[in-house]
Scaffold this active site. Structure first.
Site, PDB file in Angstrom:
ATOM      1  N   GLU A   1       0.820  -1.212   0.000  1.00  0.00           N
ATOM      2  CA  GLU A   1       0.000   0.000   0.000  1.00  0.00           C
ATOM      3  C   GLU A   1       0.856   1.264   0.000  1.00  0.00           C
ATOM      4  O   GLU A   1       0.370   2.350  -0.305  1.00  0.00           O
ATOM      5  CB  GLU A   1      -0.928  -0.010   1.220  1.00  0.00           C
ATOM      6  CG  GLU A   1      -1.941  -1.151   1.110  1.00  0.00           C
ATOM      7  CD  GLU A   1      -2.842  -1.273   2.314  1.00  0.00           C
ATOM      8  OE1 GLU A   1      -3.969  -1.751   2.156  1.00  0.00           O
ATOM      9  OE2 GLU A   1      -2.416  -0.899   3.434  1.00  0.00           O
TER      10      GLU A   1
ATOM     11  N   PHE B   1      -2.060   4.239  -5.084  1.00  0.00           N
ATOM     12  CA  PHE B   1      -1.047   3.204  -5.328  1.00  0.00           C
ATOM     13  C   PHE B   1      -1.356   1.970  -4.495  1.00  0.00           C
ATOM     14  O   PHE B   1      -1.576   2.062  -3.279  1.00  0.00           O
ATOM     15  CB  PHE B   1       0.348   3.705  -4.957  1.00  0.00           C
ATOM     16  CG  PHE B   1       1.400   2.605  -4.968  1.00  0.00           C
ATOM     17  CD1 PHE B   1       2.012   2.236  -6.163  1.00  0.00           C
ATOM     18  CD2 PHE B   1       1.761   1.936  -3.801  1.00  0.00           C
ATOM     19  CE1 PHE B   1       2.973   1.215  -6.186  1.00  0.00           C
ATOM     20  CE2 PHE B   1       2.718   0.923  -3.822  1.00  0.00           C
ATOM     21  CZ  PHE B   1       3.326   0.560  -5.013  1.00  0.00           C
TER      22      PHE B   1
ATOM     23  N   ASP C   1       3.954  20.627 -33.406  1.00  0.00           N
ATOM     24  CA  ASP C   1       2.613  20.043 -33.487  1.00  0.00           C
ATOM     25  C   ASP C   1       1.886  20.416 -34.795  1.00  0.00           C
ATOM     26  O   ASP C   1       2.040  21.535 -35.282  1.00  0.00           O
ATOM     27  CB  ASP C   1       1.821  20.589 -32.285  1.00  0.00           C
ATOM     28  CG  ASP C   1       0.564  19.805 -32.016  1.00  0.00           C
ATOM     29  OD1 ASP C   1       0.234  18.914 -32.807  1.00  0.00           O
ATOM     30  OD2 ASP C   1      -0.087  20.097 -30.993  1.00  0.00           O
TER      31      ASP C   1
ATOM     32  N   ARG D   1      -7.133  19.584 -22.568  1.00  0.00           N
ATOM     33  CA  ARG D   1      -6.735  19.988 -23.923  1.00  0.00           C
ATOM     34  C   ARG D   1      -7.421  19.088 -24.959  1.00  0.00           C
ATOM     35  O   ARG D   1      -6.816  18.662 -25.928  1.00  0.00           O
ATOM     36  CB  ARG D   1      -5.218  19.944 -24.104  1.00  0.00           C
ATOM     37  CG  ARG D   1      -4.752  20.972 -25.125  1.00  0.00           C
ATOM     38  CD  ARG D   1      -3.331  20.754 -25.572  1.00  0.00           C
ATOM     39  NE  ARG D   1      -2.911  21.853 -26.437  1.00  0.00           N
ATOM     40  CZ  ARG D   1      -1.910  21.776 -27.290  1.00  0.00           C
ATOM     41  NH1 ARG D   1      -1.204  20.680 -27.381  1.00  0.00           N
ATOM     42  NH2 ARG D   1      -1.592  22.795 -28.042  1.00  0.00           N
TER      43      ARG D   1
ATOM     44  N   MET E   1       3.915  15.726 -23.836  1.00  0.00           N
ATOM     45  CA  MET E   1       2.920  15.016 -23.014  1.00  0.00           C
ATOM     46  C   MET E   1       2.072  16.107 -22.373  1.00  0.00           C
ATOM     47  O   MET E   1       2.451  16.664 -21.354  1.00  0.00           O
ATOM     48  CB  MET E   1       3.694  14.230 -21.953  1.00  0.00           C
ATOM     49  CG  MET E   1       2.971  13.110 -21.278  1.00  0.00           C
ATOM     50  SD  MET E   1       1.975  13.664 -19.901  1.00  0.00           S
ATOM     51  CE  MET E   1       1.423  12.126 -19.268  1.00  0.00           C
TER      52      MET E   1
ATOM     53  N   SER F   1       6.538  18.487 -21.545  1.00  0.00           N
ATOM     54  CA  SER F   1       5.209  18.149 -21.058  1.00  0.00           C
ATOM     55  C   SER F   1       4.479  19.458 -20.775  1.00  0.00           C
ATOM     56  O   SER F   1       4.570  19.997 -19.670  1.00  0.00           O
ATOM     57  CB  SER F   1       5.311  17.309 -19.776  1.00  0.00           C
ATOM     58  OG  SER F   1       4.025  17.036 -19.283  1.00  0.00           O
TER      59      SER F   1
ATOM     60  N   ASP G   1      11.959  15.983 -14.926  1.00  0.00           N
ATOM     61  CA  ASP G   1      12.461  15.222 -13.791  1.00  0.00           C
ATOM     62  C   ASP G   1      13.692  14.437 -14.225  1.00  0.00           C
ATOM     63  O   ASP G   1      13.941  14.254 -15.416  1.00  0.00           O
ATOM     64  CB  ASP G   1      11.363  14.318 -13.220  1.00  0.00           C
ATOM     65  CG  ASP G   1      10.842  13.315 -14.229  1.00  0.00           C
ATOM     66  OD1 ASP G   1      11.643  12.495 -14.712  1.00  0.00           O
ATOM     67  OD2 ASP G   1       9.625  13.340 -14.537  1.00  0.00           O
TER      68      ASP G   1
ATOM     69  N   ASP H   1       6.657  26.428 -21.225  1.00  0.00           N
ATOM     70  CA  ASP H   1       5.965  27.079 -22.340  1.00  0.00           C
ATOM     71  C   ASP H   1       6.036  28.597 -22.213  1.00  0.00           C
ATOM     72  O   ASP H   1       5.598  29.314 -23.109  1.00  0.00           O
ATOM     73  CB  ASP H   1       4.492  26.632 -22.395  1.00  0.00           C
ATOM     74  CG  ASP H   1       4.349  25.337 -23.180  1.00  0.00           C
ATOM     75  OD1 ASP H   1       5.333  24.914 -23.815  1.00  0.00           O
ATOM     76  OD2 ASP H   1       3.248  24.740 -23.155  1.00  0.00           O
TER      77      ASP H   1
ATOM     78  N   GLU I   1      18.005  43.311 -36.907  1.00  0.00           N
ATOM     79  CA  GLU I   1      17.724  42.217 -35.966  1.00  0.00           C
ATOM     80  C   GLU I   1      18.305  40.897 -36.482  1.00  0.00           C
ATOM     81  O   GLU I   1      18.810  40.084 -35.714  1.00  0.00           O
ATOM     82  CB  GLU I   1      16.208  42.092 -35.744  1.00  0.00           C
ATOM     83  CG  GLU I   1      15.649  43.212 -34.881  1.00  0.00           C
ATOM     84  CD  GLU I   1      14.116  43.213 -34.837  1.00  0.00           C
ATOM     85  OE1 GLU I   1      13.569  43.626 -33.801  1.00  0.00           O
ATOM     86  OE2 GLU I   1      13.477  42.819 -35.841  1.00  0.00           O
TER      87      GLU I   1
END
Ligand code: GLA
Length: 640
Positions: A87, A191, A278, A354, A390, A438, A445, A459, A525
């Site tokens: 547990e 869990f 995307d 999303r 993700m 993500s 991580d 983002d 520029e």
């Protein structure tokens, strides 16, 4: 640990049996973990047993003495005759000596990740964690326990960082005797794991380091272990190409000619790779449809991927592509054919985020489909980079193929499934540079860095906001791990206007690129971008392979943020400064450099002035206040 025995009791009394020291680093089946690059690591294994149930526990301490890091994980094996139910099964419980400690953790939200918060401990328990199935934007899986007087250069600090991408928990408890204990691992909420006789369960690994000389040293230890003993593959140390990503330039609205025109302009400015984000597949004209259908949208790319990539390669540029393998839109061919492949709860309305659902990555047939369909695309053209996105967290945690007593395993099995898929992709395509993502930094991580040496930081591409995001990120993660781009103004997330030079200085503290339509820049520029790209290439070694120092915090009210890179041999340093609040008639900005050799003499490239390392570190250097909105300065000092 929490275990429910076959008779329903919740008792386990683990007693010491024996120990053993093994050469090399312990490998955890199915989970990313530190490896022994230099063959200097040793693993201490402590064996324990609960005699009444015959449950066996092995505690692994992998010691990287040269890097000052110990990694801890645990394995429990059911040696009894009946199934038991785990547990709670944490990776480590660190007991700290009595004394006063403060906790530093990194919280946030989408487009503002990893903000540092420092708090005194309380009697009772503080917890940071995620219940979202991903490590999350909200909390990073790392905490620091430091003495109240700890600064960048002084004081004791323990850093704990979990190599796991799913729901996690880091509890810090101060008990009635003022003892402090940090318990870290998979979040016990949602869990449960059924362990049949003979079966074993492995926890993720927790990296632990201690610095007696402040937070800077602690971060340096993490940077070094992550770069050497966690990141893998061709691009671990190789220079990553400077890229242009079309997302903020076009969003979903592009065709082959538009992409080629961005690439053409980029190649003239020295940019080395075009990343098609995307919208290139299925019926993906907005975020309502198409996820899961990994075949080229030939309405947009009339000649398919092959023509586009040939065109881009013809400009002397590499080509990279965006994927979001874990997701499906209900408006997709995949969902129409396999609705049960999405995580949904029977009889309940699915929770969309999303406009998308999450595929059940605990199922091997789902992973096979995703691998085969995306691998076919990667093989169809010369793809040299993949951005693995993700874009939602996970809920509706129910797998159509697991029995009801195993539904508590879905969150963890999902994460294991992702690692399996990432391993398949990275080993099948060893020449591809993978970048994690993500919704920006929602799964930033250490575990993801085992598969991809860089992760899109956030983002939020606003140069000023990024100062805080990148500052927080630097406590655990090396500069080379942070995807960071120069984007257009007004910034799409904040509407703020910052100088191009400032955006460049900030993005250079990472894996550098651009995210805008360069055709829209003025000639001046464009020249500035060209110079920026050259500078980045020139400083690359110093930035990625040098030592990083946080000189000031963007969270204070100093009105400026400064950081510094120093080459390993201390012969060169790059000083970076962004003024976030320009004041009238202000005194000069003074700050002391770090990491130099006090005996060496350094020349400031800008004006030829010579300073001793000792003077730069003890007296410091001054910079007159510069006028204007958010100015930035970069200065190089080289040994004479
Ligand atoms: C996420 C990523 C962005 C972009 C979009 C595309 O938000 O973080 O960089 O790739 O998805 O949908």
């Amino acid at each position: 640990m929490g275990v429910c025995q076959a008779d329903g009791t919740r008792a386990a009394d683990f007693r010491y049996v024996s120990w053993e020291i093994r050469e090399g680093a312990h490998k955890i089946p199915g989970l990313p973990c530190l490896f022994d690059e230099d063959e200097t690591a040793e693993t201490l294994v402590i064996f324990l047993e609960d005699a009444a149930s015959s449950l066996k526990l092995e505690l692994y301490y992998v010691v990287f003495a040269d890097r000052d890091v110990i990694a801890r994980s645990a394995r429990i094996t059911n040696g009894g005759k009946e199934a038991v139910r785990l547990e709670k099964m944490m990776s480590a419980c660190l007991e700290l000596p009595n004394g006063s400690w403060e906790a530093i953790h990194f919280h946030g939200r989408h487009a503002m990740e990893r903000r540092l918060e420092r708090l005194p401990l309380m009697h009772g328990t503080m917890e940071v964690g995620s219940r979202r199935g991903t490590s999350s934007h909200q909390h990073n899986p790392g905490v620091i326990l430091c003495s109240p007087d700890a600064t960048e250069e002084h004081g004791g600090c323990y850093g704990l960082s979990l190599i796991y991408s799913g729901s996690f928990s880091m509890e810090i408890e101060m008990d009635q005797m003022d003892s402090v204990r940090a318990v870290c691992g998979i979040n016990p909420e949602f869990f449960e794991y059924r362990l049949e006789p003979g079966e074993a369960f492995d926890t993720p690994q927790l990296m632990m380091t201690y610095s007696g000389s402040g937070l800077g040293r602690m971060s340096a230890n993490f940077h070094s272990i992550i770069r050497h003993n966690l990141c893998r593959g061709k691009y671990k140390f190789a220079r990553r190409p400077v890229l242009i990503n079309n997302w903020e330039a076009t969003y979903f609205d592009f065709n082959e000619e538009k992409i080629l025109s961005i690439a053409r302009q980029a190649s003239e400015l020295g940019i080395e790779m075009l990343v098609l984000d995307d919208g290139w597949f299925g019926s993906r004209d907005s975020d309502n449809a198409g996820l899961g259908d990994w075949f080229v949208n030939t309405d947009k790319l009339k000649g398919g991927l092959t023509d586009l990539v040939t065109g881009i390669n013809g400009l002397g540029m590499k080509f990279g592509i965006w994927i979001e393998p874990e997701m499906v839109n209900e408006d997709s061919r995949l969902y129409r054919e396999h609705p049960d492949w999405a995580l949904t709860i029977p009889g309940r309305k699915p929770c969309r985020s999303r406009n998308q659902l999450v595929l059940d990555m605990s199922r091997s047939e789902v992973r096979d489909y995703v691998f085969d369909s995306i691998a076919a695309v990667l093989k169809s053209a010369n793809v040299e980079y993949v951005k693995w996105d993700m874009n939602r967290s996970i809920c509706d945690v129910y797998s159509a193929v697991l029995p009801k007593e195993r539904q508590g395993e879905v969150y963890h099995r999902y994460v294991l499934g992702i690692y399996d898929l990432m391993e398949r992709f990275t080993s099948s395509f060893p020449n591809i540079l993978f970048e994690g993502c993500s919704g920006g930094g929602g799964r930033f991580d250490p575990a993801i860095l085992y598969y991809s040496p860089q992760i899109w930081g956030s983002d939020d591409t606003d140069g000023i906001e990024r100062l805080e995001i990148q500052y927080g990120t630097s406590f655990f993660y090396p500069i080379s791990a942070v995807g960071s781009h120069v984007s257009a103004i007004p910034n799409h997330q904040t509407g703020r206007r910052t100088p191009l030079a400032t955006r460049g200085v900030v993005a250079m503290a990472g894996s550098f690129g651009y995210e805008m339509d360069l055709n829209l820049l003025t000639e001046d520029e464009k020249e500035a971008v060209k110079a920026q790209v050259e500078d980045y290439k020139k400083y690359y070694d110093l930035i990625h392979n040098g030592d990083y120092y946080r000189l000031t915090s963007p969270q204070g009210d100093s009105g400026f943020t400064a950081w510094q890179f120093v080459s390993g041999d201390k012969t060169r340093t790059l000083l970076n400064l962004v003024i976030t609040h320009v004041r009238a008639n202000a005194p000069d900005l003074w700050f002391k450099l770090r990491g130099l050799d006090p005996e060496k003499r350094y020349r400031l490239e800008e004006n030829g002035r010579i300073y001793s390392g000792s003077a730069l570190m003890n007296a410091g250097i001054s910079i007159p206040m510069i006028m204007g909105d958010y100015p930035a300065v970069q200065m190089v000092l080289t040994e004479v």
